[in-house]
Design a protein around this motif. Structure first.
Motif, PDB file in Angstrom:
ATOM      1  N   ASN A   3     -35.250  20.134 108.126  1.00  0.00           N
ATOM      2  CA  ASN A   3     -36.237  21.205 108.055  1.00  0.00           C
ATOM      3  C   ASN A   3     -36.412  21.928 109.386  1.00  0.00           C
ATOM      4  N   ASP A   4     -35.306  22.089 110.095  1.00  0.00           N
ATOM      5  CA  ASP A   4     -35.356  22.739 111.401  1.00  0.00           C
ATOM      6  C   ASP A   4     -34.002  23.355 111.699  1.00  0.00           C
ATOM      7  N   SER A   5     -33.966  24.189 112.710  1.00  0.00           N
ATOM      8  CA  SER A   5     -32.748  24.912 113.067  1.00  0.00           C
ATOM      9  C   SER A   5     -31.974  24.176 114.144  1.00  0.00           C
ATOM     10  N   PRO A   6     -30.663  24.312 114.170  1.00  0.00           N
ATOM     11  CA  PRO A   6     -29.902  23.838 115.319  1.00  0.00           C
ATOM     12  C   PRO A   6     -30.433  24.500 116.593  1.00  0.00           C
ATOM     13  N   GLY A   7     -30.577  23.711 117.632  1.00  0.00           N
ATOM     14  CA  GLY A   7     -31.154  24.225 118.872  1.00  0.00           C
ATOM     15  C   GLY A   7     -32.643  23.984 118.975  1.00  0.00           C
ATOM     16  N   SER A   8     -33.275  23.560 117.887  1.00  0.00           N
ATOM     17  CA  SER A   8     -34.699  23.236 117.921  1.00  0.00           C
ATOM     18  C   SER A   8     -34.929  21.978 118.752  1.00  0.00           C
ATOM     19  N   ALA A   9     -36.182  21.680 119.042  1.00  0.00           N
ATOM     20  CA  ALA A   9     -36.498  20.489 119.832  1.00  0.00           C
ATOM     21  C   ALA A   9     -36.001  19.230 119.139  1.00  0.00           C
ATOM     22  N   ALA A  22     -31.938  28.839 107.700  1.00  0.00           N
ATOM     23  CA  ALA A  22     -31.196  28.184 108.778  1.00  0.00           C
ATOM     24  C   ALA A  22     -30.277  27.125 108.203  1.00  0.00           C
ATOM     25  N   ARG A  23     -29.447  26.559 109.062  1.00  0.00           N
ATOM     26  CA  ARG A  23     -28.668  25.374 108.698  1.00  0.00           C
ATOM     27  C   ARG A  23     -29.555  24.162 108.989  1.00  0.00           C
ATOM     28  N   MET A  24     -30.317  23.758 107.997  1.00  0.00           N
ATOM     29  CA  MET A  24     -31.288  22.678 108.192  1.00  0.00           C
ATOM     30  C   MET A  24     -30.784  21.323 107.694  1.00  0.00           C
ATOM     31  N   ASP A  25     -29.620  21.310 107.051  1.00  0.00           N
ATOM     32  CA  ASP A  25     -29.025  20.069 106.559  1.00  0.00           C
ATOM     33  C   ASP A  25     -27.898  19.682 107.513  1.00  0.00           C
ATOM     34  N   TRP A  26     -28.026  18.521 108.172  1.00  0.00           N
ATOM     35  CA  TRP A  26     -27.100  18.155 109.245  1.00  0.00           C
ATOM     36  C   TRP A  26     -26.411  16.833 108.936  1.00  0.00           C
ATOM     37  N   ASN A  81     -41.528  19.392 106.421  1.00  0.00           N
ATOM     38  CA  ASN A  81     -41.271  20.831 106.294  1.00  0.00           C
ATOM     39  C   ASN A  81     -42.397  21.693 106.849  1.00  0.00           C
ATOM     40  N   ILE A  82     -43.543  21.095 107.201  1.00  0.00           N
ATOM     41  CA  ILE A  82     -44.692  21.851 107.674  1.00  0.00           C
ATOM     42  C   ILE A  82     -45.023  21.548 109.128  1.00  0.00           C
ATOM     43  N   GLY A  83     -45.120  20.272 109.460  1.00  0.00           N
ATOM     44  CA  GLY A  83     -45.608  19.866 110.769  1.00  0.00           C
ATOM     45  C   GLY A  83     -44.573  20.031 111.876  1.00  0.00           C
ATOM     46  N   VAL A  84     -44.790  20.997 112.762  1.00  0.00           N
ATOM     47  CA  VAL A  84     -43.864  21.218 113.880  1.00  0.00           C
ATOM     48  C   VAL A  84     -43.913  20.032 114.834  1.00  0.00           C
ATOM     49  N   ASP A  85     -45.103  19.611 115.187  1.00  0.00           N
ATOM     50  CA  ASP A  85     -45.244  18.450 116.061  1.00  0.00           C
ATOM     51  C   ASP A  85     -44.699  17.199 115.381  1.00  0.00           C
ATOM     52  N   ALA A  86     -44.950  17.085 114.083  1.00  0.00           N
ATOM     53  CA  ALA A  86     -44.473  15.908 113.343  1.00  0.00           C
ATOM     54  C   ALA A  86     -42.950  15.813 113.379  1.00  0.00           C
ATOM     55  N   ASN A  98     -23.574  32.433 107.186  1.00  0.00           N
ATOM     56  CA  ASN A  98     -22.636  31.569 106.469  1.00  0.00           C
ATOM     57  C   ASN A  98     -22.877  30.082 106.702  1.00  0.00           C
ATOM     58  N   SER A  99     -23.637  29.761 107.736  1.00  0.00           N
ATOM     59  CA  SER A  99     -23.912  28.355 108.025  1.00  0.00           C
ATOM     60  C   SER A  99     -25.243  27.893 107.429  1.00  0.00           C
ATOM     61  N   MET A 100     -26.039  28.781 106.896  1.00  0.00           N
ATOM     62  CA  MET A 100     -27.349  28.424 106.352  1.00  0.00           C
ATOM     63  C   MET A 100     -27.200  27.600 105.074  1.00  0.00           C
ATOM     64  N   THR A 101     -28.081  26.644 104.878  1.00  0.00           N
ATOM     65  CA  THR A 101     -27.906  25.710 103.765  1.00  0.00           C
ATOM     66  C   THR A 101     -29.021  25.763 102.719  1.00  0.00           C
ATOM     67  N   TYR A 102     -30.079  26.500 102.966  1.00  0.00           N
ATOM     68  CA  TYR A 102     -31.174  26.619 101.996  1.00  0.00           C
ATOM     69  C   TYR A 102     -31.046  27.955 101.273  1.00  0.00           C
ATOM     70  N   HIS A 103     -31.175  27.941  99.943  1.00  0.00           N
ATOM     71  CA  HIS A 103     -30.973  29.197  99.211  1.00  0.00           C
ATOM     72  C   HIS A 103     -31.908  29.383  98.017  1.00  0.00           C
TER      73      HIS A 103
END
Length: 252
Positions: free
Chosen positions: A168-174, A211-215, A137-142, A197-202
């Protein structure tokens, strides 16, 4: 076939009214109510997983050869015994030393892992690889490097594959672009876009954010029939700080 991903939110007394002991019956009720053939949970501690193992009627926890550790939050598979027969499985850490318990690398804030299994579909006779994971949830490179490790696993297990988790990332992310080179995002397979409506964290509020981080990502062996983000709650109490999601799939 219904596949569900469910971030349980770890057992944290600081959650007060939303602590696990106050939510656990609702969690079990939601899972049993939607009756997925397979469920991938995240953040489950030993006690939480033990509770679900005892209260999900008809389900079996699948984590062969796991090193059980009270300090861990495990991504974990549960399968319906009337639908699947487990054949083999394992897990490894998303690090430069994947065989080392609780290892982490790069800028990962926490140890992260993937758990997977090969299952025989008792109805069709087909073989299914199912996996569940939780990226940092923290490390972008990770997250990118963890996704590369997972992509290597997908390359070796691409046929009849379902990958579930909290990324822990958005659709379209790396990370998303990498993981969808071999698999399809089941939400997007239905032509659905990304909005509130597609976001999953609340954060236990019921109001989606971030974002919709659960895929649920699937191989081309499956046709996606339906996808639902589950907003069930009991009064003001939600089963978790993430909305669980499920995809209904047919073998092609």
């Amino acid at each position: 076939m219904r596949a569900m991903t469910f971030n349980l939110r770890f057992d944290n007394e600081a959650d007060g009214e939303n602590a696990w002991v106050r939510r656990r019956e609702l969690v079990a009720r939601v899972i049993c109510g939607y009756a997925p053939a397979i469920v991938g949970t995240q953040e489950g501690t030993v006690g939480q997983l033990d509770y679900l193992g005892k209260h999900l009627a008809g389900y079996r926890l699948f984590a062969p050869d796991r090193v059980w550790d009270d300090t861990c939050q495990y991504p974990t598979l549960f399968y319906r015994e009337d639908i699947f027969l487990p054949v083999e499985g394992a897990e490894f850490w998303l690090s430069e030393t994947p065989e080392v318990h609780r290892s982490k690398s790069w800028d990962s804030a926490f140890p992260r892992m993937i758990s997977y299994g090969l299952f025989k579909d008792l109805r069709s006779g087909n073989m299914l690889w199912a996996a569940v994971t939780h990226l940092d949830n923290i490390g972008v490179d990770a997250r990118i490097r963890q996704a590369r490790v997972i992509d290597g696993w997908i390359e070796r297990h691409a046929n009849g594959c379902i990958l579930m988790g909290d990324f822990n990332d958005s659709p379209g992310s790396a990370a998303h672009r990498l993981l969808t080179t071999r698999l399809r995002d089941s939400w997007q397979a239905l032509g659905r876009g990304e909005d509130e409506n597609s976001m999953t964290y609340h954060m236990f509020s019921g109001f989606p954010r971030v974002a919709r981080m659960d895929w649920i990502l699937v191989s081309h062996d499956f046709m996606v029939k339906e996808y639902r983000i589950v907003h069930d709650h009991d009064g003001v109490r939600y089963p978790s700080d993430h909305f669980p999601c499920f995809a209904d799939l047919n073998w092609v």
